[in-house]
Design a protein around this motif. Structure first.
Motif, short mmCIF file in Angstrom:
data_model
loop_
_atom_site.label_atom_id
_atom_site.label_comp_id
_atom_site.label_asym_id
_atom_site.label_seq_id
_atom_site.Cartn_x
_atom_site.Cartn_y
_atom_site.Cartn_z
N TYR A 1 0.83 -1.20 0.00
CA TYR A 1 0.00 0.00 0.00
C TYR A 1 0.87 1.25 0.00
N THR A 2 0.48 2.22 -0.82
CA THR A 2 1.24 3.47 -0.90
C THR A 2 1.31 4.17 0.44
N ILE A 3 0.27 4.04 1.27
CA ILE A 3 0.24 4.70 2.57
C ILE A 3 1.39 4.23 3.46
N TYR A 4 1.96 3.06 3.17
CA TYR A 4 3.09 2.57 3.97
C TYR A 4 4.33 3.45 3.79
N ARG A 5 4.34 4.29 2.75
CA ARG A 5 5.47 5.20 2.55
C ARG A 5 5.39 6.42 3.46
N GLU A 6 4.24 6.61 4.08
CA GLU A 6 4.03 7.83 4.87
C GLU A 6 5.06 8.01 5.99
N PRO A 7 5.40 6.97 6.77
CA PRO A 7 6.41 7.19 7.82
C PRO A 7 7.73 7.72 7.28
N LEU A 8 8.07 7.38 6.04
CA LEU A 8 9.31 7.88 5.45
C LEU A 8 9.19 9.37 5.16
N MET B 1 2.20 -0.71 10.79
CA MET B 1 1.05 -0.46 9.91
C MET B 1 0.57 -1.76 9.28
N GLN B 2 1.50 -2.61 8.86
CA GLN B 2 1.11 -3.91 8.32
C GLN B 2 0.36 -4.73 9.36
N HIS B 3 0.82 -4.70 10.59
CA HIS B 3 0.18 -5.44 11.66
C HIS B 3 -1.25 -4.94 11.88
N TYR C 1 -3.04 6.63 12.07
CA TYR C 1 -3.24 5.45 11.22
C TYR C 1 -4.04 4.39 11.95
N TYR C 2 -5.15 4.03 11.38
CA TYR C 2 -5.89 2.89 11.92
C TYR C 2 -6.46 2.02 10.83
N GLY C 3 -5.65 1.80 9.84
CA GLY C 3 -6.01 0.89 8.78
C GLY C 3 -6.20 1.59 7.46
N ASN C 4 -6.43 0.78 6.45
CA ASN C 4 -6.44 1.25 5.08
C ASN C 4 -7.76 1.85 4.63
N ALA C 5 -8.60 2.24 5.59
CA ALA C 5 -9.88 2.83 5.20
C ALA C 5 -10.32 3.83 6.26
N ARG C 6 -10.89 4.94 5.80
CA ARG C 6 -11.54 5.89 6.69
C ARG C 6 -12.51 6.70 5.87
#
Length: 642
Positions: free
Chosen positions: A383-390, A479-481, A434-439
């Motif tokens: 997921y692209t959102i995983y790049r956010e911490p970087l 985030m993956q967890h 962050y609380y998952g891939n949807a909001r």
């Protein structure tokens, strides 16, 4: 793949209550049209089963009786799913324990493993499953669900006992027997409105829950379930050693190839879903090695720019598969929504489930089993959102006061101004943002739309414990967890199970395999996110497997033109009529919802996902609460084999 239902009574009325099981079984006839209505009972327990047969078709009927030679009918089993290493388990059980089998199926392997190895046997099962084993000697019921939550298991406990089953509709049919109520859970409603799905273990009915993924439960007559977690995904990141990159890529390719081979085990034809992305293409490319006549399936829409059809067709041609396309128009889309929501049990506001329903319907005309690519993003960092911490890493160095000031500054910046979102998200911790891939709704919009809004029931209520167990982990792994426990099992796997089983089609997901996870969990962040791409290590591993035109494409799945349809004539009138007729005034401020619809049509704000979340709930409420919507559910008759 089947549907199971059961009732463990508190008062020894099992044989009498067996008479009420036809309704509970009929609710999920789509899960097992090959052998519907199988039942077994004794004084304490009633079991019901609808079978969709794939392995050992002429035998392996359920409920299944099995026992060791000294007590051959000790256990009764109902089992939904597939255990892909059943041949290896049977051989080991026969050699080490002297187990005797009377069928060629995987069900006996499950119950025999439980007999000889106890509850720990669940961790040895490589597959997807939800099952119930009744021990007639100890009068103990054992329930279990697979590690990732691929197969569902609902439960309701009351004074009369515990009901359990593959579909919530079947539990609703048994609520009077266990003494449960039909009240809705306001906390679950709020969670759904924020997340677009109901997170486990909740359902929208207060007295019905789900056994969570990776858990098993033990019950005796009159007792509440004793639940224990047997699998917790851990990202045990290990940096690559010098020169070890290629070895790790080879390992990924090998374990995925083995998983696909195991998932191809069946006595019926196996096909594959195929979108334009790398995940489904990899699965199909590996599957065709075992079935040269592989058929692949995709879906698209009657709107240019919203279809993966061309890319999927190119991929199918490149790997040599026969390819079938289903095109969906807005009228067909809208007319199917009540039926789809009925199959869902609880609402899921992911519009991608509608094309999934239609492509499953098309696939079932040709095959009985399909493979798909679910789980690759959560395991390999897709997921692209995983790049956010970087991108937000500079904010981590700021003192708390400065981060808070950045948040206050962002609140004063006009909407749409470049940098506003960066400041706002950078001012929050990972746990806050962050609380998952949807909001669907932020707090302000939720407060305006949802009556009885309680801010303590939002994301931290769902993710607090998950973050607590991952303290000190790499932020991407955290985030993956979160996604493994929320988005994957709450949205992705629910729609995969419900939409395929609605069409009596089994969907298998080779990425969500314990041995694939064991390899993926060790990947460092720079092997997930590198060179401007996601799933970097997986892409490297698949260089010799997937066609080049797919290797570096973004994952799109089955994109839906929902934004356009809700703003135009295609779905706008349907949406307005649904809102007007819904009896949910006590839950939603309908004036606020209509204002969102007007705002969306004017093009000032894209409210499509928020509107869809509310609309799907309103349809669900009309079916399961009001009774004002009656979907047309066809009785489909399929041959036993294809």
């Amino acid at each position: 793949m089947c549907g199971l239902v059961g009732l463990l009574t508190s008062d020894g009325s099992g044989r009498r209550l067996r008479e009420g099981f036809p309704t509970a079984l009929h609710c999920m006839r789509h899960r097992g049209p090959d052998e519907p209505g199988g039942t077994w009972s004794d004084d304490d327990l009633v079991l019901g089963f609808n079978r969709l047969a794939f392995i050992d078709i002429e035998h392996s009927h359920q409920p299944l009786r099995w026992g060791p030679p000294e007590s051959p009918d000790r256990y009764a089993l109902t089992y939904n799913g597939e255990v892909y290493n059943y041949l290896e388990l049977r051989a080991q059980l026969a050699a080490d324990e002297g187990a005797v089998f009377h069928t060629e199926g995987d069900g006996e392997a499950v119950v025999a493993a439980f007999h000889y190895w106890g509850p720990g046997a669940v961790a040895r099962l490589r597959g997807m499953f939800a099952f119930a084993i009744w021990d007639t000697e100890t009068r103990t019921l054992f329930l279990a669900r697979d590690p990732f939550g691929i197969k569902p298991l609902f439960m309701a406990t009351g004074p009369g006992g515990t009901a359990f089953g593959s579909e919530k509709k079947s539990i609703l049919a048994l609520l009077d027997s266990v003494g449960g109520g039909r009240d809705l859970d306001p906390r679950a409603i709020e969670h759904y409105t924020v997340l677009q799905y109901v997170p486990e273990p909740e359902t929208l009915h207060r007295d019905i829950t789900r056994l969570e993924s990776g858990c098993h439960a033990t019950l005796t007559p009159g007792s509440a379930p004793r639940i224990q977690r047997y699998f917790t995904p851990q990202f045990d990141i290990r940096p690559f050693t010098s020169g070890g990159e290629q070895r790790r890529y080879d390992e990924i390719a090998e374990v995925l190839s083995d998983s696909v081979a195991k998932h191809m085990r069946a006595d019926v034809t196996v096909g594959s879903f195929l979108s334009g992305g790398i995940d489904s293409t990899a699965i199909a490319a590996l599957a065709i090695r075992h079935n040269p006549d592989l058929i692949t399936f995709t879906t698209g829409f009657e709107r240019e720019g919203y279809s993966e059809v061309d890319v999927a067709a190119e991929s199918a041609a490149a790997i040599g598969a026969r390819h079938i396309v289903k095109v969906v128009g807005p009228a067909e889309f809208a007319s199917a929504i009540p039926e789809i929501v009925w199959y869902l049990d609880d609402p899921v506001a992911d519009p991608a489930l509608v094309p999934l329903y239609f492509v499953a319907q098309e696939a079932r005309k040709h095959v009985k089993v399909v493979l798909s690519g679910e789980g690759a993003d959560e395991l390999f960092g897709g997921y692209t959102i995983y790049r956010e911490p970087l991108s937000l890493k500079p904010f981590d160095r700021l003192p708390g006061g400065l981060r808070s000031a950045a948040g206050r500054l962002s609140a004063r910046i006009p909407e749409g101004t470049r940098g506003k979102s960066l400041l706002h998200r950078g001012s929050m911790t990972l746990e806050e943002r962050y609380y998952g891939n949807a909001r669907s709704f932020d707090d302000a919009r939720l407060r305006a739309v949802l009556r009885g809004y309680r801010p303590e029931w939002t994301h931290t209520d769902v993710t607090a414990d998950l973050y607590a167990t991952t303290r000190g982990w790499d932020p991407v792994a955290r985030m993956q967890h979160i996604d493994l426990f929320t988005w994957l099992r709450g949205d992705i796997l629910v729609k995969a199970d419900k939409m395929t089983m609605a069409n009596s089609l089994e969907l298998r997901v080779p990425f969500l395999d314990p041995e694939v996870f064991e390899v993926a969990q060790r990947l460092p962040t720079d092997q997930k996110l590198a060179h401007g791409t996601t799933k970097y290590a997986l892409r490297r591993a698949l260089e010799q497997i997937v066609p080049g035109h797919v290797l570096h494409r973004k994952k799109l799945g089955f994109p839906v033109p929902l934004r356009h349809w809700l703003a135009g004539t295609e779905l706008h009138d349907w949406a307005r009529e649904t809102i007007a007729h819904s009896q949910t005034d006590q839950i939603f401020d309908k004036a606020a919802v209509l204002a969102m619809l007007d705002e969306h049509r004017a093009g000032t704000v894209d409210n499509s996902r928020r509107l869809w979340t509310v609309l799907v709930f309103m349809v669900w409420h009309g079916i399961f609460v009001e009774g004002s919507i009656t979907p047309t559910i066809a009785d489909r008759e399929y041959p036993v084999t294809l």
